[in-house]
Design a protein around this motif. Sequence first.
Motif, PDB file in Angstrom:
ATOM      1  N   SER A   1       6.078   8.846  11.275  1.00  0.00           N
ATOM      2  CA  SER A   1       7.222   8.603  10.403  1.00  0.00           C
ATOM      3  C   SER A   1       8.423   9.401  10.883  1.00  0.00           C
ATOM      4  N   SER A   2       9.614   8.896  10.555  1.00  0.00           N
ATOM      5  CA  SER A   2      10.834   9.594  10.953  1.00  0.00           C
ATOM      6  C   SER A   2      11.165  10.749  10.012  1.00  0.00           C
ATOM      7  N   MET A   3      10.445  10.842   8.900  1.00  0.00           N
ATOM      8  CA  MET A   3      10.652  11.932   7.943  1.00  0.00           C
ATOM      9  C   MET A   3       9.323  12.635   7.683  1.00  0.00           C
ATOM     10  N   ASN A   4       9.418  13.861   7.208  1.00  0.00           N
ATOM     11  CA  ASN A   4       8.231  14.660   6.925  1.00  0.00           C
ATOM     12  C   ASN A   4       8.112  14.864   5.414  1.00  0.00           C
ATOM     13  N   TRP A   5       6.885  14.828   4.913  1.00  0.00           N
ATOM     14  CA  TRP A   5       6.642  14.965   3.479  1.00  0.00           C
ATOM     15  C   TRP A   5       5.563  16.016   3.256  1.00  0.00           C
ATOM     16  N   ILE A   6       5.759  16.876   2.277  1.00  0.00           N
ATOM     17  CA  ILE A   6       4.776  17.884   1.908  1.00  0.00           C
ATOM     18  C   ILE A   6       4.094  17.415   0.631  1.00  0.00           C
ATOM     19  N   GLY A   7       2.784  17.148   0.714  1.00  0.00           N
ATOM     20  CA  GLY A   7       2.061  16.584  -0.415  1.00  0.00           C
ATOM     21  C   GLY A   7       1.549  17.610  -1.414  1.00  0.00           C
ATOM     22  N   TYR A   8       1.646  17.251  -2.692  1.00  0.00           N
ATOM     23  CA  TYR A   8       1.121  18.071  -3.783  1.00  0.00           C
ATOM     24  C   TYR A   8       0.257  17.170  -4.654  1.00  0.00           C
ATOM     25  N   PRO A   9      -1.066  17.139  -4.398  1.00  0.00           N
ATOM     26  CA  PRO A   9      -1.932  16.262  -5.187  1.00  0.00           C
ATOM     27  C   PRO A   9      -2.076  16.755  -6.630  1.00  0.00           C
TER      28      PRO A   9
ATOM     29  N   ALA B   1      19.024   2.444  10.747  1.00  0.00           N
ATOM     30  CA  ALA B   1      17.607   2.177  10.486  1.00  0.00           C
ATOM     31  C   ALA B   1      16.787   3.413  10.818  1.00  0.00           C
ATOM     32  N   LEU B   2      15.951   3.841   9.897  1.00  0.00           N
ATOM     33  CA  LEU B   2      15.078   4.986  10.111  1.00  0.00           C
ATOM     34  C   LEU B   2      13.650   4.555  10.411  1.00  0.00           C
ATOM     35  N   ASN B   3      13.399   3.242  10.357  1.00  0.00           N
ATOM     36  CA  ASN B   3      12.066   2.690  10.536  1.00  0.00           C
ATOM     37  C   ASN B   3      11.133   3.268   9.478  1.00  0.00           C
ATOM     38  N   GLN B   4       9.911   3.603   9.828  1.00  0.00           N
ATOM     39  CA  GLN B   4       8.960   4.104   8.834  1.00  0.00           C
ATOM     40  C   GLN B   4       9.347   5.514   8.409  1.00  0.00           C
ATOM     41  N   ILE B   5       9.547   5.691   7.105  1.00  0.00           N
ATOM     42  CA  ILE B   5       9.880   7.032   6.595  1.00  0.00           C
ATOM     43  C   ILE B   5       8.714   7.661   5.843  1.00  0.00           C
ATOM     44  N   LYS B   6       7.729   6.853   5.414  1.00  0.00           N
ATOM     45  CA  LYS B   6       6.578   7.384   4.678  1.00  0.00           C
ATOM     46  C   LYS B   6       5.355   6.551   5.000  1.00  0.00           C
TER      47      LYS B   6
ATOM     48  N   ASN C   1       0.810  -1.220   0.000  1.00  0.00           N
ATOM     49  CA  ASN C   1       0.000   0.000   0.000  1.00  0.00           C
ATOM     50  C   ASN C   1       0.846   1.275   0.000  1.00  0.00           C
ATOM     51  N   GLY C   2       2.174   1.159  -0.110  1.00  0.00           N
ATOM     52  CA  GLY C   2       3.049   2.320  -0.195  1.00  0.00           C
ATOM     53  C   GLY C   2       3.740   2.722   1.094  1.00  0.00           C
ATOM     54  N   ARG C   3       3.354   2.119   2.243  1.00  0.00           N
ATOM     55  CA  ARG C   3       4.063   2.419   3.498  1.00  0.00           C
ATOM     56  C   ARG C   3       5.510   2.006   3.309  1.00  0.00           C
ATOM     57  N   THR C   4       6.437   2.879   3.688  1.00  0.00           N
ATOM     58  CA  THR C   4       7.846   2.652   3.385  1.00  0.00           C
ATOM     59  C   THR C   4       8.715   2.762   4.627  1.00  0.00           C
ATOM     60  N   VAL C   5       9.645   1.831   4.765  1.00  0.00           N
ATOM     61  CA  VAL C   5      10.670   1.912   5.804  1.00  0.00           C
ATOM     62  C   VAL C   5      11.997   2.144   5.100  1.00  0.00           C
ATOM     63  N   GLY C   6      12.966   2.739   5.809  1.00  0.00           N
ATOM     64  CA  GLY C   6      14.211   3.062   5.134  1.00  0.00           C
ATOM     65  C   GLY C   6      15.429   2.983   6.028  1.00  0.00           C
ATOM     66  N   TRP C   7      16.564   3.053   5.385  1.00  0.00           N
ATOM     67  CA  TRP C   7      17.872   3.060   6.031  1.00  0.00           C
ATOM     68  C   TRP C   7      18.647   4.261   5.502  1.00  0.00           C
TER      69      TRP C   7
ATOM     70  N   ASN D   1      10.257  15.823  -0.058  1.00  0.00           N
ATOM     71  CA  ASN D   1      11.009  15.399   1.124  1.00  0.00           C
ATOM     72  C   ASN D   1      11.337  16.633   1.966  1.00  0.00           C
ATOM     73  N   ASN D   2      10.821  16.659   3.191  1.00  0.00           N
ATOM     74  CA  ASN D   2      11.063  17.773   4.103  1.00  0.00           C
ATOM     75  C   ASN D   2      12.068  17.371   5.190  1.00  0.00           C
ATOM     76  N   TRP D   3      12.883  16.371   4.883  1.00  0.00           N
ATOM     77  CA  TRP D   3      13.997  15.886   5.692  1.00  0.00           C
ATOM     78  C   TRP D   3      13.556  15.296   7.021  1.00  0.00           C
ATOM     79  N   PHE D   4      14.380  15.323   8.015  1.00  0.00           N
ATOM     80  CA  PHE D   4      14.138  14.617   9.277  1.00  0.00           C
ATOM     81  C   PHE D   4      13.340  15.448  10.275  1.00  0.00           C
ATOM     82  N   THR D   5      12.092  15.705   9.956  1.00  0.00           N
ATOM     83  CA  THR D   5      11.163  16.323  10.882  1.00  0.00           C
ATOM     84  C   THR D   5      10.070  15.292  11.113  1.00  0.00           C
ATOM     85  N   PRO D   6      10.134  14.525  12.206  1.00  0.00           N
ATOM     86  CA  PRO D   6       9.150  13.455  12.411  1.00  0.00           C
ATOM     87  C   PRO D   6       7.713  13.968  12.309  1.00  0.00           C
ATOM     88  N   SER D   7       6.868  13.157  11.667  1.00  0.00           N
ATOM     89  CA  SER D   7       5.491  13.559  11.445  1.00  0.00           C
ATOM     90  C   SER D   7       4.605  12.340  11.240  1.00  0.00           C
ATOM     91  N   ILE D   8       3.466  12.317  11.879  1.00  0.00           N
ATOM     92  CA  ILE D   8       2.448  11.279  11.712  1.00  0.00           C
ATOM     93  C   ILE D   8       3.046   9.871  11.759  1.00  0.00           C
TER      94      ILE D   8
END
Length: 81
Positions: free
Chosen positions: A71-79, A19-24, A4-10, A62-69
């Motif tokens: 996730s260990s990274m923050n994302w700004i969405g543009y639909p 390990a960054l765990n969930q990034i998205k 479903n698109g949930r992503t973990v990363g290193w 990618n809004n870098w390492f600002t934890p959000s919802i």
Amino acid sequence: MDPNGRTVGWLNTASSLTALNQIKVSVGFDRPNHRWADVNGDGLVDFIWVDKHTGNVEFWENNWFTPSIGSSMNWIGYPSS
């Protein structure tokens, strides 16, 4: 990446692999149509989903390492419009 698109990363640095765990979090789109690329030229990989039927794009900057919802990274969405 989960189906479903949930992503973990290193994070791979010159001296370690961290390990960054969930990034998205999942946004409910199918995995085969996700892409990773630096869309805006800032040197950070961005998250893209392309509709295989219409070509419409959903893009998360990618809004870098600002934890959000959870996730260990923050994302700004543009639909797509």
